[in-house]
Write a protein that holds these residues in place. Structure first.
Motif, PDB file in Angstrom:
ATOM      1  N   ASN A  26     -55.265  55.538  18.162  1.00  0.00           N
ATOM      2  CA  ASN A  26     -56.328  56.626  17.994  1.00  0.00           C
ATOM      3  C   ASN A  26     -57.816  56.174  18.081  1.00  0.00           C
ATOM      4  O   ASN A  26     -58.524  56.690  18.585  1.00  0.00           O
ATOM      5  N   LYS A  27     -57.950  54.952  17.295  1.00  0.00           N
ATOM      6  CA  LYS A  27     -59.225  54.488  17.250  1.00  0.00           C
ATOM      7  C   LYS A  27     -59.803  54.064  18.338  1.00  0.00           C
ATOM      8  O   LYS A  27     -60.883  54.098  18.873  1.00  0.00           O
ATOM      9  N   TYR A  61     -58.777  55.024  21.460  1.00  0.00           N
ATOM     10  CA  TYR A  61     -59.092  56.248  22.200  1.00  0.00           C
ATOM     11  C   TYR A  61     -60.103  56.800  22.137  1.00  0.00           C
ATOM     12  O   TYR A  61     -60.757  57.230  22.965  1.00  0.00           O
ATOM     13  N   ASP A  62     -60.496  57.050  20.602  1.00  0.00           N
ATOM     14  CA  ASP A  62     -61.758  57.685  20.273  1.00  0.00           C
ATOM     15  C   ASP A  62     -63.098  56.735  20.764  1.00  0.00           C
ATOM     16  O   ASP A  62     -63.938  57.369  21.461  1.00  0.00           O
ATOM     17  N   TYR A  63     -62.814  55.360  20.793  1.00  0.00           N
ATOM     18  CA  TYR A  63     -63.869  54.410  21.194  1.00  0.00           C
ATOM     19  C   TYR A  63     -64.070  54.656  22.612  1.00  0.00           C
ATOM     20  O   TYR A  63     -65.191  54.807  23.046  1.00  0.00           O
ATOM     21  N   TYR A 112     -62.810  57.037  24.806  1.00  0.00           N
ATOM     22  CA  TYR A 112     -63.067  58.591  25.333  1.00  0.00           C
ATOM     23  C   TYR A 112     -64.077  59.085  24.440  1.00  0.00           C
ATOM     24  O   TYR A 112     -64.293  60.555  25.041  1.00  0.00           O
ATOM     25  N   ASN A 119     -64.506  60.463  21.506  1.00  0.00           N
ATOM     26  CA  ASN A 119     -64.079  61.552  20.269  1.00  0.00           C
ATOM     27  C   ASN A 119     -64.551  60.868  19.011  1.00  0.00           C
ATOM     28  O   ASN A 119     -64.216  59.669  18.912  1.00  0.00           O
ATOM     29  N   ASN A 120     -65.339  61.846  18.159  1.00  0.00           N
ATOM     30  CA  ASN A 120     -65.492  61.451  16.999  1.00  0.00           C
ATOM     31  C   ASN A 120     -64.796  62.074  15.891  1.00  0.00           C
ATOM     32  O   ASN A 120     -64.354  63.096  15.814  1.00  0.00           O
TER      33      ASN A 120
END
Length: 77
Positions: free
Chosen positions: A67-68, A70-72, A74, A76-77
């Motif tokens: 998830n971390k 993916y957020d980095y 893509y 997403n915050n």
């Protein structure tokens, strides 16, 4: 993929792109298995398909790590 030793039976989390919509990526749980096509190698088994473990595969040991990342990647915050 992190430099980590995986073993058959491990559960990992990978980025998987929808083959019908290339701009859609999800995190999927997958199993590390013995590659039935190449003796002595491991593969990731996902959606009834074996994927060889390579540096091109975004693979994480925990869902939190996935998830971390993916957020980095893509945004997403």
């Amino acid at each position: 993929m992190e430099n980590q030793a995986y073993q058959a039976g491990d559960i990992v989390y990978v980025f998987y792109r929808n083959p019908h919509a290339q701009d859609v990526a999800n995190i999927q749980e997958a199993a590390v298995v013995n590659n039935p096509e190449k003796d002595g190698e491991l593969a990731v088994f996902l959606y009834e398909t074996y994927y060889p473990i390579t540096n091109e595969l975004a693979m994480y040991a925990t869902e939190e790590e996935a998830n971390k990342a993916y957020d980095y990647y893509y945004g997403n915050n």
